[in-house]
Design an enzyme around this catalytic site. Structure first.
Site, PDB file in Angstrom:
ATOM      1  N   HIS A 131       0.791  -1.070   0.182  1.00  0.00           N
ATOM      2  CA  HIS A 131       0.059   0.495   0.038  1.00  0.00           C
ATOM      3  C   HIS A 131       0.715   1.798   0.103  1.00  0.00           C
ATOM      4  O   HIS A 131       0.504   2.196  -0.663  1.00  0.00           O
ATOM      5  CB  HIS A 131      -0.567   0.006   1.620  1.00  0.00           C
ATOM      6  CG  HIS A 131      -1.721   1.103   1.279  1.00  0.00           C
ATOM      7  ND1 HIS A 131      -2.900   1.195   0.783  1.00  0.00           N
ATOM      8  CD2 HIS A 131      -1.283   2.658   1.740  1.00  0.00           C
ATOM      9  CE1 HIS A 131      -3.480   2.754   1.645  1.00  0.00           C
ATOM     10  NE2 HIS A 131      -2.487   3.490   2.331  1.00  0.00           N
ATOM     11  N   GLU A 132       1.813   0.682   0.764  1.00  0.00           N
ATOM     12  CA  GLU A 132       2.998   2.349   0.449  1.00  0.00           C
ATOM     13  C   GLU A 132       3.519   3.094   0.179  1.00  0.00           C
ATOM     14  O   GLU A 132       3.572   4.100  -1.186  1.00  0.00           O
ATOM     15  CB  GLU A 132       3.750   2.119   2.086  1.00  0.00           C
ATOM     16  CG  GLU A 132       2.945   2.197   3.452  1.00  0.00           C
ATOM     17  CD  GLU A 132       2.319   3.443   3.529  1.00  0.00           C
ATOM     18  OE1 GLU A 132       2.302   4.728   3.533  1.00  0.00           O
ATOM     19  OE2 GLU A 132       0.900   3.801   4.403  1.00  0.00           O
ATOM     20  N   HIS A 135       1.601   4.377  -3.221  1.00  0.00           N
ATOM     21  CA  HIS A 135       1.427   5.247  -2.733  1.00  0.00           C
ATOM     22  C   HIS A 135       2.797   6.576  -3.628  1.00  0.00           C
ATOM     23  O   HIS A 135       2.212   7.575  -4.133  1.00  0.00           O
ATOM     24  CB  HIS A 135       1.550   6.473  -1.354  1.00  0.00           C
ATOM     25  CG  HIS A 135       0.275   5.978  -0.914  1.00  0.00           C
ATOM     26  ND1 HIS A 135      -0.719   7.145  -1.484  1.00  0.00           N
ATOM     27  CD2 HIS A 135      -0.196   5.293   0.687  1.00  0.00           C
ATOM     28  CE1 HIS A 135      -1.830   6.285  -0.465  1.00  0.00           C
ATOM     29  NE2 HIS A 135      -1.603   6.224   0.477  1.00  0.00           N
ATOM     30  N   GLU A 195      -5.928   6.718  -1.709  1.00  0.00           N
ATOM     31  CA  GLU A 195      -5.726   5.368  -0.736  1.00  0.00           C
ATOM     32  C   GLU A 195      -6.632   4.158  -1.354  1.00  0.00           C
ATOM     33  O   GLU A 195      -5.989   3.000  -1.492  1.00  0.00           O
ATOM     34  CB  GLU A 195      -6.413   5.618   0.756  1.00  0.00           C
ATOM     35  CG  GLU A 195      -6.642   6.696   1.994  1.00  0.00           C
ATOM     36  CD  GLU A 195      -4.716   6.492   2.409  1.00  0.00           C
ATOM     37  OE1 GLU A 195      -4.521   5.298   2.327  1.00  0.00           O
ATOM     38  OE2 GLU A 195      -4.468   7.610   2.079  1.00  0.00           O
TER      39      GLU A 195
END
Length: 258
Positions: A131-132, A135, A195
């Site tokens: 997820h990070e 980004h 997100e």
């Protein structure tokens, strides 16, 4: 220069024409869409380096090799799967019970022991890591900064135009209301979009790295149980747990991962 009437200002703001086109947009292949980019890569790297130095000076870095090896092991696999190998990656565990993790655009990764202790498997670590790094691939930091810059410049133009009219008291009130509208109507919805995009990219990276994407659902279900009295989604930069999990399930089904 002819002053715009209040009605024209409001219509222009609603249509987005008040945002100045001081820089071009960039196509992001990972997201399949165009992004507003008002900040350069060199500026972003400089800010990231400064933020990293401040973090490692402020936080206590863990010296436990088991935590470090775990984060490094998972991080390197996800980085390779994401294709973001051009960055100078560094994985650091902070010795704190804080339940948090983040990755800076320059490839510096910070995970807190508090969140690692909640992760029963490497798949859970890969969930957050993916997820990070999503980004980063999504260039979300640069886009968010660009949106804030555009909103501030646009708001300044609107407030200036409003205050040029005779009814100063009315103009001040309207300018304040527009400030709230820009924040809730432009910046925060994009953050929630970021997100969702990072979740989708993170799932793809997990699969490419050989991790089980179904455990991403397990992790977020466990995390949702720890949230008590959270903010309303409308006023939050993050989606609700319910919506996030539903979106991940939908993405995994569309990709054939489950």
């Amino acid at each position: 220069m002819t002053l715009m009437r209040r009605r024209e200002i409001l219509i222009g703001l609603a249509a987005g024409s008040m945002i100045p086109f001081v820089s071009g947009c960039a196509e992001n292949a990972a997201l399949g869409r165009t992004q507003l980019m008002l900040i350069s890569d060199s500026q972003l790297m400089q800010l990231s380096a400064q933020a990293w130095q401040e973090s490692v000076q402020r936080e206590r870095v863990s010296r436990d090799p088991a935590y470090s090896r775990r984060l490094q092991r998972v991080g390197e696999r996800i980085v390779r799967a994401s294709g973001q190998t051009h960055l100078d990656w560094e994985f650091v565990v902070f010795d704190s019970d804080t339940v948090n993790a983040w990755v800076l655009p320059n490839g510096k990764v910070g995970f807190y022991k508090g969140i690692l202790d909640l992760m029963e498997t490497d798949d859970h670590v890969a969930t957050v890591m993916g997820h990070e790094i999503g980004h980063i691939a999504g260039r979300h930091s640069a886009e968010r900064a660009s949106q804030q810059m555009a909103a501030q410049v646009g708001l300044s133009l609107v407030t200036s135009a409003l205050n040029s009219n005779a009814d100063i008291a009315y103009s001040d009130q309207l300018g304040a209301a527009l400030g709230m509208g820009v924040s809730l109507g432009i910046i925060l919805p994009y953050s929630r979009q970021h997100e969702y995009e990072a979740d989708r990219l993170g799932i793809d990276y997990m699969v490419a790295a050989g991790y089980d994407p179904r455990q991403a659902i397990d992790f977020w279900l466990a995390m949702s149980a720890t949230h008590q009295g959270g903010q309303l989604e409308f006023a939050s930069t993050h989606p609700s747990d319910e919506h996030r999990i539903a979106a991940m399930r939908e993405h995994m089904a569309a990709r054939g991962y489950v």
